[in-house]
Design an enzyme around this catalytic site. Structure first.
Site, PDB file in Angstrom:
ATOM      1  N   ASP A 153       0.946  -1.274  -0.168  1.00  0.00           N
ATOM      2  CA  ASP A 153       0.010  -0.060  -0.006  1.00  0.00           C
ATOM      3  C   ASP A 153       0.751   1.262  -0.144  1.00  0.00           C
ATOM      4  O   ASP A 153       0.601   2.209  -0.785  1.00  0.00           O
ATOM      5  CB  ASP A 153      -0.839  -0.092   1.137  1.00  0.00           C
ATOM      6  CG  ASP A 153      -2.237   0.221   0.958  1.00  0.00           C
ATOM      7  OD1 ASP A 153      -2.741   0.233  -0.319  1.00  0.00           O
ATOM      8  OD2 ASP A 153      -3.024   0.564   1.780  1.00  0.00           O
ATOM      9  N   ASP A 164      -9.031  -3.061   1.236  1.00  0.00           N
ATOM     10  CA  ASP A 164      -9.134  -2.401   2.654  1.00  0.00           C
ATOM     11  C   ASP A 164     -10.308  -3.095   3.819  1.00  0.00           C
ATOM     12  O   ASP A 164     -10.207  -3.142   4.797  1.00  0.00           O
ATOM     13  CB  ASP A 164      -9.243  -1.136   2.590  1.00  0.00           C
ATOM     14  CG  ASP A 164      -8.263  -0.480   1.750  1.00  0.00           C
ATOM     15  OD1 ASP A 164      -7.088  -0.761   1.749  1.00  0.00           O
ATOM     16  OD2 ASP A 164      -8.631   0.649   1.165  1.00  0.00           O
TER      17      ASP A 164
END
Length: 543
Positions: free
Chosen positions: A391, A444
């Site tokens: 990420d 997520d």
């Protein structure tokens, strides 16, 4: 239709890979500014924040269209309320680039000029000297550009607002004026609310999805444990078969597959970045629809099977070519699921299409969390740690190699001509004057969800109550991590934030800390489930 065993494993692992392309919430706004001003520092007279500007246009007194521009770093700030913004006539100066004193009278007018031949501040100074009330500069591209002061410029004390419009918008305004129409505009820059209700609903949606998926996963694990204990008690050899083949098509992720998974996801992200196009989006939409159909089928069959009216239909099977044995209930819900996904694909550009996308997405996430499992805390730590670095790298570090954030470019669909890939949940921003969506990538929810579902399975199998277990605290940690993400998102003025940067330390740190404090860390890290006191002991079916 309903996939089993190895086919189910392969299919959902592919979908899990596709879903981890997006790992962060990113609000989509109108009029994205593509030029990044990293080399021109703020200084007196040239220290404004860059703001989007609304430019409603009136032709012969009738409102025609509203354009979106960007304010300059220099000049006064614009009015934030539409009702206070003055209607001002728009004129074209002579010369049209305004790089010298205009020859025509422009007192009180807003002037429309072309970019080029001199600096932005020089144009603004000439316009102010001619008595103009504001200046609109037409960009030479269809994007917006951040207007800054040149390094060696000294005369930057400018008293009129300066706004840039994209090329297509400027050409339309110019054609209106050249056709002898009376054109007037308003210039104002409404402020975004600190928090939009869409973010609250999106937070509830993400948290609720993980809770539902975790309870379903834990219930399935408990039922499987009860069945295994029954087989052991009866001395049946079927238990050995279940150990070899797995039960219900459940996939346990290994440490190497967790690392390999993130590496392949990175390769897939780069491929999307390099080759993103309308046809590539169509492929992703097709894959999303297939996964959404399977997810919706699985969720509906499981939900309807809990009602006694559908017990017979869910327990009766018919052989279908290629697919094998299929329940009558599955055959009944499949046409609806297929029609729903096809309808969304056809209407995905409509304003209401986000509803169908969220329904398909949630069903898919819940089904994946039911089938793909983290067997122990070691695998969960490796998976989330790799995703954490993934990420950060693709949102921030990738700018050093690609000159732009690869993750954000893919998320917005800059190179596809569409609003982005469908592997995300989104809700329209309800009270934001700039519109757009609050969105969150499937990754997520999925990746932290794997760890949280693991914690609830451990709690149920070890017969821990809610407070003494791990699920409640990891779930609270996830909610706080996602909340901090949105706070950071608003503090960064809407710039994309990697959600796992905040979520992973909260969830993983909470589970590791509690496990060590309670003395369960070794069991969590290795076995992932409590040891059975006796292989012939049957688990109670109630919590």
């Amino acid at each position: 239709m309903e996939l089993k065993g190895a086919t189910s494993t392969l299919f959902f692992f592919l979908l899990l890979l596709l879903q981890t392309v997006l790992f962060f919430p990113f609000p989509a706004f109108a009029g994205d500014i593509v030029h990044q001003d990293d080399i021109s520092p703020k200084r007196p007279g040239c220290e404004n924040n860059f703001v989007l500007v609304k430019v409603p246009t009136y032709v012969n007194g009738v409102e025609e269209i509203e354009f979106v521009g960007v304010g300059a770093r220099f000049g006064p700030t614009l009015e934030s309320k539409e009702k206070r913004a003055i209607h001002t006539r728009l004129e074209i100066p002579d010369p049209s680039d305004c790089c010298s004193q205009p020859k025509n009278k422009l007192i009180g007018r807003v002037i429309l000029v072309h970019r080029g031949n001199c600096s932005f501040t020089a144009k603004a100074n000439f316009a102010e000297a001619a008595g103009a009330s504001a200046i609109i500069i037409i960009n030479n591209q269809t994007e917006l550009f951040k207007m800054v002061c040149e390094v060696n410029e000294t005369d930057v004390t400018i008293g009129i607002p300066t706004v840039m419009l994209p090329q297509d918008a400027g050409v339309k305004l110019e054609n209106y004026i050249k056709n002898n129409s009376i054109v007037s505009v308003q210039l104002y820059s409404p402020k975004r609310p600190p928090v939009d209700i869409a973010e609250v609903f999106l937070w509830l949606m993400a948290v609720g999805t993980i809770i539902c998926a975790s309870y379903w996963s834990a219930w399935s694990a408990k039922e499987a444990a009860i069945e295994q204990d029954k087989l052991l008690k009866d001395g049946s050899n079927e238990y050995l078969d279940m150990e070899k083949t797995g039960s219900g098509g459940v996939v346990d992720i290994s440490t190497m597959s967790a690392i390999f998974f993130v590496v392949i996801a990175s390769c897939f992200l780069v491929m999307l970045y390099k080759y993103m196009s309308i046809w590539f989006i169509d492929i992703l939409v097709t894959l999303f629809c297939i996964g959404g159909i399977e997810g919706l089928q699985t969720c509906l069959v499981a939900l309807l099977s809990s009602f006694r009216w559908f017990e017979h239909a869910s327990g009766s099977f018919v052989k279908v070519p290629v697919l094998g044995s299929v329940s009558y209930l599955l055959l009944a819900v499949s046409p609806f699921c297929i029609a729903f996904a096809v309808l969304w694909a056809v209407c995905r550009h409509k304003v209401f299409a986000w509803i169908g996308q969220d329904i398909l997405g949630i069903a898919l996430i819940v089904t994946v969390l039911q089938i793909v499992r983290v067997p122990n805390l070691k695998v969960g730590t490796v998976l989330l740690s790799c995703a954490f670095m993934y990420d950060i790298f693709w949102v921030f570090v990738s700018k050093l190699w690609f000159k732009e954030s690869v993750m954000i470019v893919v998320a917005r669909g800059d190179k596809s001509g569409e609003d982005g890939i469908p592997m995300l949940l989104k809700i329209p921003r309800m009270f934001d004057p700039w519109g757009g969506y609050s969105i969150i990538g499937f990754g997520d929810i999925l990746l932290p969800g794997l760890l949280i579902a693991f914690s609830l399975r451990f709690d149920w199998l070890s017969k821990k109550n809610l407070r003494a277990g791990y699920f409640l605290w990891t779930m609270i940690a996830y909610g706080l991590g996602l909340l901090i993400t949105y706070i950071a998102l608003n503090m960064m003025d809407g710039h994309g934030q990697p959600a796992l940067l905040y979520i992973v330390p909260f969830t993983l740190g909470t589970l590791l800390t509690l496990g060590r404090k309670r003395g369960d860390l070794m069991i969590l890290w290795t076995r992932g489930e409590p040891e059975r006191p006796c292989p012939h002991h049957q688990l109670e079916t109630s919590q």
